[in-house]
Design a protein around this motif. Structure first.
Motif, PDB file in Angstrom:
ATOM      1  N   TYR A  13     -59.163 -24.023  11.813  1.00 52.56           N
ATOM      2  CA  TYR A  13     -58.193 -24.187  12.894  1.00 52.56           C
ATOM      3  C   TYR A  13     -56.771 -24.096  12.362  1.00 52.56           C
ATOM      4  O   TYR A  13     -56.449 -24.617  11.288  1.00 52.56           O
ATOM      5  CB  TYR A  13     -58.368 -25.544  13.577  1.00 52.56           C
ATOM      6  N   VAL A  40     -58.518 -27.159  27.361  1.00 54.83           N
ATOM      7  CA  VAL A  40     -57.657 -28.261  26.931  1.00 54.83           C
ATOM      8  C   VAL A  40     -56.187 -27.835  26.954  1.00 54.83           C
ATOM      9  O   VAL A  40     -55.316 -28.581  27.425  1.00 54.83           O
ATOM     10  CB  VAL A  40     -58.073 -28.747  25.532  1.00 54.83           C
ATOM     11  N   THR A  41     -55.897 -26.637  26.473  1.00 52.15           N
ATOM     12  CA  THR A  41     -54.519 -26.153  26.503  1.00 52.15           C
ATOM     13  C   THR A  41     -54.002 -26.071  27.925  1.00 52.15           C
ATOM     14  O   THR A  41     -52.880 -26.498  28.233  1.00 52.15           O
ATOM     15  CB  THR A  41     -54.431 -24.764  25.838  1.00 52.15           C
ATOM     16  N   TRP A  68     -61.112 -32.381  26.374  1.00 53.88           N
ATOM     17  CA  TRP A  68     -59.795 -32.928  26.036  1.00 53.88           C
ATOM     18  C   TRP A  68     -59.690 -33.024  24.522  1.00 53.88           C
ATOM     19  O   TRP A  68     -60.676 -32.842  23.811  1.00 53.88           O
ATOM     20  CB  TRP A  68     -59.600 -34.292  26.701  1.00 53.88           C
ATOM     21  N   ALA A  69     -58.488 -33.275  24.022  1.00 56.95           N
ATOM     22  CA  ALA A  69     -58.294 -33.417  22.584  1.00 56.95           C
ATOM     23  C   ALA A  69     -59.241 -34.493  22.046  1.00 56.95           C
ATOM     24  O   ALA A  69     -59.504 -35.478  22.748  1.00 56.95           O
ATOM     25  CB  ALA A  69     -56.847 -33.788  22.301  1.00 56.95           C
ATOM     26  N   PRO A  70     -59.802 -34.291  20.832  1.00 53.70           N
ATOM     27  CA  PRO A  70     -59.421 -33.283  19.842  1.00 53.70           C
ATOM     28  C   PRO A  70     -60.091 -31.918  19.994  1.00 53.70           C
ATOM     29  O   PRO A  70     -60.000 -31.105  19.076  1.00 53.70           O
ATOM     30  CB  PRO A  70     -59.836 -33.938  18.532  1.00 53.70           C
ATOM     31  N   GLN A  71     -60.794 -31.665  21.108  1.00 53.07           N
ATOM     32  CA  GLN A  71     -61.325 -30.321  21.314  1.00 53.07           C
ATOM     33  C   GLN A  71     -60.176 -29.312  21.318  1.00 53.07           C
ATOM     34  O   GLN A  71     -59.071 -29.614  21.779  1.00 53.07           O
ATOM     35  CB  GLN A  71     -62.066 -30.228  22.644  1.00 53.07           C
ATOM     36  N   VAL A  72     -60.452 -28.130  20.812  1.00 51.17           N
ATOM     37  CA  VAL A  72     -59.456 -27.058  20.772  1.00 51.17           C
ATOM     38  C   VAL A  72     -60.020 -25.871  21.547  1.00 51.17           C
ATOM     39  O   VAL A  72     -60.928 -25.181  21.082  1.00 51.17           O
ATOM     40  CB  VAL A  72     -59.131 -26.644  19.323  1.00 51.17           C
ATOM     41  N   SER A 121     -60.461 -38.840  30.425  1.00 54.28           N
ATOM     42  CA  SER A 121     -61.192 -37.955  29.526  1.00 54.28           C
ATOM     43  C   SER A 121     -62.101 -38.777  28.621  1.00 54.28           C
ATOM     44  O   SER A 121     -62.102 -40.018  28.686  1.00 54.28           O
ATOM     45  CB  SER A 121     -60.186 -37.173  28.675  1.00 54.28           C
ATOM     46  N   PHE A 132     -52.587 -24.377  14.074  1.00 54.23           N
ATOM     47  CA  PHE A 132     -51.898 -24.833  15.277  1.00 54.23           C
ATOM     48  C   PHE A 132     -50.410 -24.507  15.193  1.00 54.23           C
ATOM     49  O   PHE A 132     -49.856 -24.289  14.115  1.00 54.23           O
ATOM     50  CB  PHE A 132     -52.082 -26.347  15.466  1.00 54.23           C
ATOM     51  N   THR A 139     -53.474 -29.600  29.375  1.00 54.77           N
ATOM     52  CA  THR A 139     -52.354 -30.277  28.709  1.00 54.77           C
ATOM     53  C   THR A 139     -51.021 -29.770  29.238  1.00 54.77           C
ATOM     54  O   THR A 139     -50.124 -30.556  29.589  1.00 54.77           O
ATOM     55  CB  THR A 139     -52.434 -30.067  27.191  1.00 54.77           C
TER      56      THR A 139
END
Length: 354
Positions: free
Chosen positions: A238, A24-25, A16-20, A45, A240, A28
């Motif tokens: 990263y 997670v996408t 889950w966030a803050p994982q990228v 999470s 976004f 979400t």
């Protein structure tokens, strides 16, 4: 199967966030759409107030430490009528134990080639040992959701049954060729987006003798080593939202060197941006890429890159338009099962002395 409106859905995930990442996408977007469908969705999470520790060799991922008691309280308070366990980490194990203690049905999903992930970080652990753990974890579920037929077949070969399909989508409004930004780099520009970690096999891409420039968007534990080893590549960290979409659309070919992904959501994002994909013919790309139309799959990755460069970007974009998130979320919704008690055969009274 059709589901009732207003379900209370618990999604338990170590990712889950803050994982990228694609997991997670996916979770979400699924949560957002399930709420739009009228369901009450709660995600449990590492961000749900747990004490966490960094995963060895991958500090970006933090695992809840002994989460069972707190997670149990949270689930008891929420009282879900559907439980989905998305990952096999400490939180996923605690959620599974909560369901099993209460004799409740639940679903799981398989997002990562876990045996490869573990073996690349801890080579002393045999893949067969990891598959035994996966069989125990997933075969306790009413259904295990997988993204592609290739993954489904792979799990079946290792004794993991009762799998169901759960596809993926892409935001074709955000990822759009019209967002193309001119890049101040010699072309053609070969793009990678994702985690910079050992399982992503980045050296296979960065060591290729290709004309133009290599653009690496993302971060992770392998970044410093990769920057030192491949100083001619351009690392952005990263990115976004619209900035990511603009950089991605500004490239010419998306290169996906991983051999261990179960899907590779970022390939759909690249295709929606008009970039053909160059990848190996392995699980993930073989189910996402349409050979000769949206990309090229070769064991010779350089050959795949040069072949993909000749493909029609408009045709690549058109193919991606068929991959919407709403369809994927409806598929997830239909796969959920009620938290009814598991059917357990009780011994006859005469055998128990009752």
């Amino acid at each position: 199967m059709p589901q009732p409106a207003g379900m209370k859905i618990a999604i338990c995930t170590d990712a889950w966030a803050p994982q990228v990442n694609g997991v997670v996408t996916t979770l979400t977007r699924t949560r957002e759409l399930l709420r739009q469908f009228g369901h009450d969705v709660e995600v449990f999470s590492p961000a749900s107030g747990f004490i966490t520790v960094p995963l060895p060799s991958y500090p970006e991922i933090r695992l809840p430490l002994f989460p069972g008691r707190r997670l149990g309280r949270l689930l008891d308070e929420f009282a879900p009528d559907r439980v989905h366990i998305a990952t096999e980490g400490t939180l996923g194990l605690a959620a599974r134990a909560w369901c099993m203690r209460r004799g409740l049905c639940f679903t799981t999903s398989y997002h990562t080639q876990f045996p490869d992930f573990v073996h690349q970080r801890f080579p002393i652990i045999p893949a067969a040992t990891v598959y035994r753990l996966l069989r125990w974890f997933h075969n306790g579920a009413s259904a295990t959701m997988v993204a592609t037929p290739q993954v489904r077949a792979e799990l079946a070969r290792h004794g993991i049954g009762n799998t169901v399909m759960w596809g993926r989508g892409v935001d074709t409004t955000l990822f759009d060729p019209h967002r193309r930004q001119p890049l101040d780099l010699p072309g053609p520009v070969w793009v990678y987006v994702g985690r910079l970690a050992v399982e992503k096999n980045l050296p296979a891409f960065l060591s290729l003798d290709l004309p133009g420039s290599k653009l690496v968007i993302g971060d992770g534990p392998a970044r410093r080593e990769l920057e030192e080893r491949f100083p001619d590549a351009h690392f952005t960290g990263y990115k976004f939202g619209e900035e990511l979409a603009g950089l991605l659309a500004g490239g010419d070919v998306f290169v996906f060197p991983s051999r261990t992904d179960t899907f590779g959501l970022v390939m759909l994002e690249a295709m929606a941006s008009g970039l053909p994909v160059a990848a190996y013919p392995v699980t993930g790309p073989v189910d996402v890429v349409r050979e000769g139309l949206t990309g090229c799959l070769r064991e010779d990755l350089r050959d795949a890159c040069l072949a993909a460069l000749t493909l029609d970007r408009k045709a690549v974009r058109e193919a991606a338009l068929a991959c919407g998130w709403e369809k994927a979320a409806r598929q997830f919704e239909s796969n959920l099962v009620p938290c009814r008690p598991l059917q357990v055969a009780l011994p006859r009274a005469g055998m128990t002395g009752i």
